[in-house]
Design an enzyme around this catalytic site. Structure first.
Site, mmCIF file in Angstrom:
data_model
loop_
_atom_site.group_PDB
_atom_site.id
_atom_site.type_symbol
_atom_site.label_atom_id
_atom_site.label_comp_id
_atom_site.label_asym_id
_atom_site.label_seq_id
_atom_site.Cartn_x
_atom_site.Cartn_y
_atom_site.Cartn_z
ATOM 1 N N HIS A 139 0.921 -1.251 0.156
ATOM 2 C CA HIS A 139 -0.010 -0.122 0.129
ATOM 3 C C HIS A 139 0.871 1.269 -0.149
ATOM 4 C CE1 HIS A 139 -3.401 2.510 0.751
ATOM 5 N NE2 HIS A 139 -3.039 3.096 1.767
ATOM 6 N N ASP A 191 -4.118 9.285 2.666
ATOM 7 C CA ASP A 191 -4.191 7.788 2.573
ATOM 8 C C ASP A 191 -5.447 7.466 2.028
ATOM 9 O OD1 ASP A 191 -4.225 5.061 2.843
ATOM 10 O OD2 ASP A 191 -3.078 5.169 4.761
ATOM 11 N N CYS A 209 -3.638 2.646 -5.255
ATOM 12 C CA CYS A 209 -3.360 3.429 -4.102
ATOM 13 C C CYS A 209 -1.893 4.185 -4.667
ATOM 14 C CB CYS A 209 -2.840 2.610 -2.991
ATOM 15 S SG CYS A 209 -1.707 1.309 -3.179
#
Length: 225
Positions: free
Chosen positions: A104, A121, A168
């Site tokens: 991630h 995030d 991501c």
């Protein structure tokens, strides 16, 4: 036609070397690797000398640097106290023997006028522990004077959220692009940050289009054979 070599070097851009396998990653719904993020950060870095976009490998080293073993010397070439805006890619890899690991990506940005670190995030704060680890490593190196007010850390809970398990890295690149654009157009006398611009401009459709946009940029830069 013979098989293509995935390790074939296709582009040298500044200090980044891209290989044919990187094109395959961008062509499909895959997790972005360090090289692609470093390429795009290098591509964005031309917008201003006041902005520093830290390569993933450097951010990883900072986050995992052994305590008391020369971090000052390691950070010196980055000239952090001279930068108005610093953007770090955050990876959740905890294995120091595998710099290209992890599953991630998120983004940590330092803005000097606000004297804050902001963590974006795209997966509900999954990387907050890793972002705080990097913040704790660099926070005392952001100013020349040891008496300067310590920058604070802020989690950006309004950050756009990814719709799948592999975009991501693209969200990191899209948010970094918006922040760099915001910096160039910001109101010098105001205190408005980039949050509304990120919410408006970083959408699932925009993020999905970035794969082809980056592929196009790479192909435009590739030497003609």
């Amino acid at each position: 036609m013979g098989k293509t070599n995935p390790d074939e070097k296709i582009l040298s851009y500044n200090d980044v070397v891209l290989r044919r396998s990187d094109l395959d990653i961008l062509s499909g719904p895959y997790f972005l690797n360090d090289r692609i993020i470093e390429f795009y950060f290098s591509y964005l870095s031309s917008c201003s000398e006041e902005i520093l976009l830290v390569p993933p490998s450097i951010a990883f080293c900072i986050m995992n640097y052994p305590v008391g073993q020369g971090l000052t010397e390691f950070l010196q070439p980055l000239h952090l106290p001279e930068k108005k805006l610093v953007i770090f890619p955050i990876n959740d890899n905890d294995d120091v023997s595998e710099a290209g690991g992890g599953s991630h990506w998120s983004l940590l940005a330092f803005e000097r006028n606000a004297n804050k670190f902001f963590h974006h995030d795209s997966n509900r704060g999954m990387n907050s522990i890793h972002a705080k680890r990097l913040y704790n490593a660099v926070v005392s190196f952001m100013s020349v004077s040891g008496s300067a007010t310590k920058p604070v850390y802020q989690e950006c809970n309004s950050s756009p959220q990814q719709m799948n398990g592999y975009d991501c890295g693209l969200y990191v690149l899209a948010i970094a692009r918006v922040i760099c654009s915001w910096y160039g157009e910001r109101d010098k006398d105001g205190d408005k940050m980039w949050f509304s611009a990120v919410q408006e401009q970083v959408t699932p459709n925009v993020v999905a289009r970035m794969r082809n946009e980056i592929l196009g940029q790479i192909r435009d830069l590739m030497p003609i054979k």
